[in-house]
Design a protein around this motif. Structure first.
Motif, PDB file in Angstrom:
ATOM      1  N   ARG A 194       0.830  -1.204   0.000  1.00  0.00           N
ATOM      2  CA  ARG A 194       0.000   0.000   0.000  1.00  0.00           C
ATOM      3  C   ARG A 194       0.865   1.254   0.000  1.00  0.00           C
ATOM      4  O   ARG A 194       0.501   2.265  -0.611  1.00  0.00           O
ATOM      5  CB  ARG A 194      -0.957  -0.046   1.184  1.00  0.00           C
ATOM      6  N   ILE A 195       2.007   1.192   0.672  1.00  0.00           N
ATOM      7  CA  ILE A 195       2.953   2.313   0.630  1.00  0.00           C
ATOM      8  C   ILE A 195       3.458   2.510  -0.802  1.00  0.00           C
ATOM      9  O   ILE A 195       3.511   3.636  -1.318  1.00  0.00           O
ATOM     10  CB  ILE A 195       4.120   2.079   1.606  1.00  0.00           C
ATOM     11  N   ASP A 196       3.794   1.412  -1.466  1.00  0.00           N
ATOM     12  CA  ASP A 196       4.294   1.516  -2.834  1.00  0.00           C
ATOM     13  C   ASP A 196       3.223   2.020  -3.791  1.00  0.00           C
ATOM     14  O   ASP A 196       3.520   2.717  -4.765  1.00  0.00           O
ATOM     15  CB  ASP A 196       4.827   0.160  -3.306  1.00  0.00           C
ATOM     16  N   ASP A 197       1.968   1.661  -3.537  1.00  0.00           N
ATOM     17  CA  ASP A 197       0.895   2.073  -4.436  1.00  0.00           C
ATOM     18  C   ASP A 197       0.499   3.530  -4.211  1.00  0.00           C
ATOM     19  O   ASP A 197       0.328   4.288  -5.159  1.00  0.00           O
ATOM     20  CB  ASP A 197      -0.326   1.166  -4.244  1.00  0.00           C
ATOM     21  N   ALA A 198       0.353   3.930  -2.955  1.00  0.00           N
ATOM     22  CA  ALA A 198      -0.100   5.292  -2.654  1.00  0.00           C
ATOM     23  C   ALA A 198       1.029   6.315  -2.678  1.00  0.00           C
ATOM     24  O   ALA A 198       0.799   7.494  -2.890  1.00  0.00           O
ATOM     25  CB  ALA A 198      -0.778   5.318  -1.281  1.00  0.00           C
ATOM     26  N   LYS A 199       2.259   5.871  -2.418  1.00  0.00           N
ATOM     27  CA  LYS A 199       3.427   6.756  -2.380  1.00  0.00           C
ATOM     28  C   LYS A 199       3.202   7.936  -1.420  1.00  0.00           C
ATOM     29  O   LYS A 199       3.249   9.113  -1.818  1.00  0.00           O
ATOM     30  CB  LYS A 199       3.779   7.260  -3.780  1.00  0.00           C
ATOM     31  N   PRO A 200       2.989   7.642  -0.144  1.00  0.00           N
ATOM     32  CA  PRO A 200       2.700   8.724   0.807  1.00  0.00           C
ATOM     33  C   PRO A 200       3.922   9.577   1.110  1.00  0.00           C
ATOM     34  O   PRO A 200       5.040   9.062   1.201  1.00  0.00           O
ATOM     35  CB  PRO A 200       2.259   7.956   2.063  1.00  0.00           C
ATOM     36  N   LYS A 201       3.665  10.868   1.284  1.00  0.00           N
ATOM     37  CA  LYS A 201       4.733  11.762   1.702  1.00  0.00           C
ATOM     38  C   LYS A 201       4.991  11.610   3.192  1.00  0.00           C
ATOM     39  O   LYS A 201       6.135  11.688   3.655  1.00  0.00           O
ATOM     40  CB  LYS A 201       4.378  13.216   1.359  1.00  0.00           C
ATOM     41  N   VAL A 202       3.916  11.391   3.949  1.00  0.00           N
ATOM     42  CA  VAL A 202       4.000  11.254   5.409  1.00  0.00           C
ATOM     43  C   VAL A 202       3.134  10.074   5.837  1.00  0.00           C
ATOM     44  O   VAL A 202       2.110   9.783   5.210  1.00  0.00           O
ATOM     45  CB  VAL A 202       3.524  12.551   6.113  1.00  0.00           C
ATOM     46  N   ILE A 203       3.541   9.393   6.915  1.00  0.00           N
ATOM     47  CA  ILE A 203       2.731   8.340   7.531  1.00  0.00           C
ATOM     48  C   ILE A 203       2.423   8.744   8.965  1.00  0.00           C
ATOM     49  O   ILE A 203       3.320   9.145   9.711  1.00  0.00           O
ATOM     50  CB  ILE A 203       3.443   6.974   7.496  1.00  0.00           C
ATOM     51  N   LEU A 204       1.149   8.668   9.329  1.00  0.00           N
ATOM     52  CA  LEU A 204       0.721   8.908  10.701  1.00  0.00           C
ATOM     53  C   LEU A 204       0.491   7.563  11.369  1.00  0.00           C
ATOM     54  O   LEU A 204      -0.229   6.715  10.833  1.00  0.00           O
ATOM     55  CB  LEU A 204      -0.576   9.722  10.735  1.00  0.00           C
ATOM     56  N   THR A 205       1.080   7.360  12.540  1.00  0.00           N
ATOM     57  CA  THR A 205       0.961   6.064  13.197  1.00  0.00           C
ATOM     58  C   THR A 205       0.952   6.248  14.710  1.00  0.00           C
ATOM     59  O   THR A 205       0.984   7.368  15.220  1.00  0.00           O
ATOM     60  CB  THR A 205       2.100   5.118  12.760  1.00  0.00           C
ATOM     61  N   ALA A 206       0.881   5.128  15.420  1.00  0.00           N
ATOM     62  CA  ALA A 206       0.916   5.120  16.884  1.00  0.00           C
ATOM     63  C   ALA A 206       1.873   4.033  17.326  1.00  0.00           C
ATOM     64  O   ALA A 206       2.195   3.115  16.562  1.00  0.00           O
ATOM     65  CB  ALA A 206      -0.483   4.879  17.456  1.00  0.00           C
ATOM     66  N   SER A 207       2.287   4.117  18.557  1.00  0.00           N
ATOM     67  CA  SER A 207       3.232   3.120  19.055  1.00  0.00           C
ATOM     68  C   SER A 207       2.601   1.744  19.148  1.00  0.00           C
ATOM     69  O   SER A 207       3.285   0.727  18.987  1.00  0.00           O
ATOM     70  CB  SER A 207       3.776   3.537  20.428  1.00  0.00           C
ATOM     71  N   CYS A 208       1.282   1.696  19.390  1.00  0.00           N
ATOM     72  CA  CYS A 208       0.640   0.394  19.545  1.00  0.00           C
ATOM     73  C   CYS A 208      -0.867   0.511  19.403  1.00  0.00           C
ATOM     74  O   CYS A 208      -1.433   1.606  19.449  1.00  0.00           O
ATOM     75  CB  CYS A 208       0.977  -0.221  20.910  1.00  0.00           C
ATOM     76  N   GLY A 209      -1.491  -0.639  19.258  1.00  0.00           N
ATOM     77  CA  GLY A 209      -2.932  -0.763  19.368  1.00  0.00           C
ATOM     78  C   GLY A 209      -3.240  -1.731  20.493  1.00  0.00           C
ATOM     79  O   GLY A 209      -2.373  -2.506  20.914  1.00  0.00           O
ATOM     80  N   VAL A 210      -4.461  -1.687  20.997  1.00  0.00           N
ATOM     81  CA  VAL A 210      -4.879  -2.588  22.069  1.00  0.00           C
ATOM     82  C   VAL A 210      -6.100  -3.353  21.578  1.00  0.00           C
ATOM     83  O   VAL A 210      -7.144  -2.763  21.306  1.00  0.00           O
ATOM     84  CB  VAL A 210      -5.208  -1.823  23.367  1.00  0.00           C
ATOM     85  N   GLU A 211      -5.952  -4.654  21.437  1.00  0.00           N
ATOM     86  CA  GLU A 211      -7.027  -5.526  20.954  1.00  0.00           C
ATOM     87  C   GLU A 211      -7.422  -6.468  22.081  1.00  0.00           C
ATOM     88  O   GLU A 211      -6.730  -7.458  22.341  1.00  0.00           O
ATOM     89  CB  GLU A 211      -6.556  -6.326  19.737  1.00  0.00           C
ATOM     90  N   GLY A 212      -8.517  -6.148  22.767  1.00  0.00           N
ATOM     91  CA  GLY A 212      -8.905  -6.958  23.920  1.00  0.00           C
ATOM     92  C   GLY A 212      -7.846  -6.856  24.991  1.00  0.00           C
ATOM     93  O   GLY A 212      -7.522  -5.757  25.466  1.00  0.00           O
ATOM     94  N   ASN A 213      -7.233  -7.991  25.346  1.00  0.00           N
ATOM     95  CA  ASN A 213      -6.165  -7.958  26.352  1.00  0.00           C
ATOM     96  C   ASN A 213      -4.778  -8.025  25.714  1.00  0.00           C
ATOM     97  O   ASN A 213      -3.775  -8.224  26.408  1.00  0.00           O
ATOM     98  CB  ASN A 213      -6.336  -9.117  27.347  1.00  0.00           C
ATOM     99  N   ARG A 214      -4.710  -7.836  24.388  1.00  0.00           N
ATOM    100  CA  ARG A 214      -3.431  -7.877  23.692  1.00  0.00           C
ATOM    101  C   ARG A 214      -2.971  -6.468  23.321  1.00  0.00           C
ATOM    102  O   ARG A 214      -3.766  -5.661  22.842  1.00  0.00           O
ATOM    103  CB  ARG A 214      -3.535  -8.700  22.402  1.00  0.00           C
ATOM    104  N   VAL A 215      -1.704  -6.199  23.543  1.00  0.00           N
ATOM    105  CA  VAL A 215      -1.088  -4.958  23.074  1.00  0.00           C
ATOM    106  C   VAL A 215      -0.267  -5.299  21.836  1.00  0.00           C
ATOM    107  O   VAL A 215       0.616  -6.161  21.882  1.00  0.00           O
ATOM    108  CB  VAL A 215      -0.198  -4.328  24.158  1.00  0.00           C
ATOM    109  N   ILE A 216      -0.582  -4.648  20.728  1.00  0.00           N
ATOM    110  CA  ILE A 216       0.095  -4.925  19.460  1.00  0.00           C
ATOM    111  C   ILE A 216       0.988  -3.746  19.118  1.00  0.00           C
ATOM    112  O   ILE A 216       0.502  -2.638  18.879  1.00  0.00           O
ATOM    113  CB  ILE A 216      -0.925  -5.171  18.339  1.00  0.00           C
TER     114      ILE A 216
END
Length: 676
Positions: A194-216
């Motif tokens: 998806r990065i190669d297809d969209a060719k983003p100038k900037v990516i917005l992200t977070a350190s992690c996600g929380v899925e139920g009792n799992r930290v990803i």
């Protein structure tokens, strides 16, 4: 937003380029609807409205466009010579962020809650008013602009369900950038494509996600994706969450909160950029793609017009009310009905970081509805199947006051009649199935309670919405009579908000959607219409199996399986058979507390299908499992299950929620002598 000065001031101020106010939704045939959104079944004005659209679609959508603020009104409601099948609102100039945020602040909604963030997995709650949201979006838009992001540039968001994800989407829209949200935690190689297809100038992200009792942890996945990708973003903005801290790469990675604090201190903001109605708002990659991904393009003008129309007319919701789509911003439902439609309409939207069960229990949804006084909820049928499995008698419901709730809408996967009727019984409310796709952004078929509710037929998403001329055809594109199953197609042109093309793949767009049935859009779904025009979606065309020359719907068999009193959810696939070509195989998950032997239930299910469908189904295989493999949006991975059963090569789907669920399917098939 300050009005322009000079002789063009009136024409260039979007507030001057519309009729009515931000609290008004119009359609060509549905003006001044009363406030009794649901009404009694049988009092609907749907047929009048639909006929009005059929008679003059340009007048219909032209009037709906009056509910949007334009810098310059469209020169044409529809141009049949533009694009693959025509383009909507050509010549119009607008800004989606302005319509979703600024105009509500200017019209007196600054102190109204715009976003309620409710995260049981982190114990966090936060409310952003429209005034707060404007400040946050203007600030992040200025930060993006500092990194060189401008009109037409792409920004990828790889985010969990936090307010910053919504703010990021709106900030991109504000400055004319094109956002592409990729589900947080998505596999690194899939993210790289998806990065190669969209060719983003900037990516917005977070350190992690929380899925139920799992930290990803997201950052290692993002780092790997950027390594795999040929295209490299110039910068990544990282939201550090307390559940996991990410290591930042100097020069490329930047701490989100540090940048925000600096911008707030200096007072730097970015105002709305004028874009063409036909300019892209976002790219959304369809789940499960392999090779070169398929990026659905959404434009600005048509998207706003259609989504604004749906909030009153389809969902029966007024500005100022609380609306909740229990989905994720990584999916089209999240784009349309967590972020854009509620805010375009001046509603309060709920952003929920949690699950229907386990956060903390099967009463999680009831708690959110009661606490935030939600009037309408929209979720996937699989969520209610999970609740029904854990709390089949809905005992937890008694703890909560749901008196504000008027309707429940279901979409995302086929709503089996048993689940619909169970939800209706426990809630005492209309439960509305509706059908749409990533490609359309809003319902192809539904029950428009804002026009007065039509009678519900369990198993049907009801009728085609204005804008959609839905037909059932055979392989030769000949229309089929009532109750005859075939391929579902939509006569061109598609209505506003539907995809005009795929990102930089016009030929692939035509080949995928427009070529097989000339003059029509191919939905790739199969089903039929009854004598009242009600649609029945029986599954993807790939889910129609051929058993000894008989075309049978796996969806129809799933209805029968779901009717068994011990079954919480189910899936039917066709597996290869030397004699019959294919034979059906049913997987069932049992409700909690069932004490029968699985083998006894399997035998009962086989008999049930034989009794209700007949020997022609050749249904002899039922298998009890603890869970079904699903995507993180709740769709059952029937295609992968079939490949396992057929001994065909398969790869782990990028969107899978729990990979071990496929191991369980493989083991269950082997126990029944069916897997290699």
């Amino acid at each position: 937003m300050a009005a322009a000065s000079g002789p063009l001031a009136h024409a260039r101020d979007p507030r001057a380029c519309r009729s009515g106010g931000s609290d008004v939704t119009n359609s060509a045939s549905a003006l001044h609807l009363d406030s009794a959104r649901q009404g009694a079944a049988g009092t609907s004005r749907y047929h009048e409205v639909y006929a009005g659209w059929q008679k003059d679609p340009l007048a219909f959508w032209g009037e709906a466009a009056e509910a949007i603020d334009w810098y310059e009104k469209p020169k044409a409601v529809f141009d049949p010579d533009a694009g693959a099948y025509g383009r909507w609102f050509v010549g119009g100039v607008c800004n989606t962020c302005y319509n979703a945020v600024d105009r509500h602040v200017l019209s007196g909604r600054a102190t109204q809650p715009a976003v309620i963030y409710d995260s049981p997995v982190t114990g966090t709650k936060r409310t952003l008013t429209y005034g707060d949201l404007l400040q946050e979006v203007r600030t992040l838009a200025a930060i993006l602009r500092d990194f060189g992001v401008g009109k037409g540039d792409r920004v990828i968001l790889y985010m969990p369900m936090v307010p910053e994800a919504l703010i990021g989407m709106l900030a991109c829209a504000r400055i004319g950038a094109i956002h592409s949200v990729v589900f947080g935690g998505f596999a690194a190689k899939e993210l790289a494509t998806r990065i190669d297809d969209a060719k983003p100038k900037v990516i917005l992200t977070a350190s992690c996600g929380v899925e139920g009792n799992r930290v990803i942890a997201y950052k290692p996945l993002l780092d790997a994706a950027i390594t795999f990708a040929s295209e490299k973003p110039s910068a990544c903005l990282v939201l550090q969450r307390p559940q996991a801290q990410a290591e930042l790469i100097p020069g490329r990675d930047h701490d989100w909160e540090t940048l925000r604090a600096t911008a707030l201190k200096s007072g730097r903001v970015a105002e709305c950029v004028q874009v063409a109605a036909t300019d892209p708002l976002y790219i959304l990659y369809t789940s499960g793609t392999t090779g070169k991904p398929k990026g659905v393009v959404r434009d600005n003008g048509g998207h706003m017009v259609a989504l604004k129309w749906t909030m009153k007319n389809l969902y029966g919701v007024d500005p100022g009310e609380v609306y909740w789509a229990a989905s994720d911003v990584g999916w089209v439902v999240g784009h349309s009905y967590i972020v854009y439609a509620p805010l375009l309409h001046g509603c309060t939207t709920i952003l929920y970081e949690g699950k229907p069960i386990g956060t903390p229990d099967a009463g999680a949804f009831w708690r959110v509805i009661a606490e935030h006084k939600c009037v309408t909820m929209f979720t996937a049928p699989t969520a209610f199947r999970a609740i029904k499995k854990e709390d089949p008698d809905a005992k937890l419901l008694a703890q909560y006051d749901l008196s504000m709730l008027r309707a429940l809408f279901l979409a995302g996967e086929r709503a089996d009649p048993d689940t619909v009727m169970w939800a209706e019984r426990i809630l005492g409310l209309p439960v509305i199935d509706h059908w749409w796709q990533t490609e359309t952004a809003w319902a192809i078929a539904g029950n428009p309670i804002g026009l007065g509710r039509l009678p519900v037929k369990p198993g049907s998403p009801t009728v085609a919405m204005p804008g959609y001329d839905v037909r059932i055809v055979d392989e030769g594109c000949h229309e089929l009579p009532a109750n005859k199953m075939g391929s579902i197609v939509v006569k061109l042109p598609l209505p506003p908000s539907c995809l005009p093309t795929l990102w930089q793949q016009d030929d692939r767009f035509k080949e995928s959607y427009l070529t097989e049935y000339p003059g029509y859009y191919k939905t790739a779904d199969a089903g039929f219409k009854d004598e009242d025009g009600y649609l029945y979606i029986m599954g993807r065309t790939d889910d129609i199996i051929n058993v000894a020359g008989h075309r049978l719907s796996t969806g129809g068999m799933e209805e029968v399986l779901a009717s068994h009193p011990n079954v919480a959810e189910c899936a039917v696939i066709g597996i290869k058979d030397e004699l019959k070509g294919e034979v059906p195989c049913g997987f069932v998950v049992l409700k909690s507390g069932v004490d029968k032997k699985p083998s006894d239930i399997e035998a009962e299910i086989v008999k049930l299908v034989r009794d209700k469908i007949g020997p022609v189904a050749a249904f002899k295989i039922a298998i009890c499992v603890n869970r079904l493999p699903k995507t993180r949006s709740g769709k059952i991975l029937r295609g992968t299950m079939k490949k396992i059963a057929d001994h065909d090569p398969w790869t782990m789907p990028a969107t899978i929620d729990d990979p071990s669920a496929l191991d369980e399917i493989d083991a269950a098939l082997k126990d029944h002598g069916l897997a290699g």
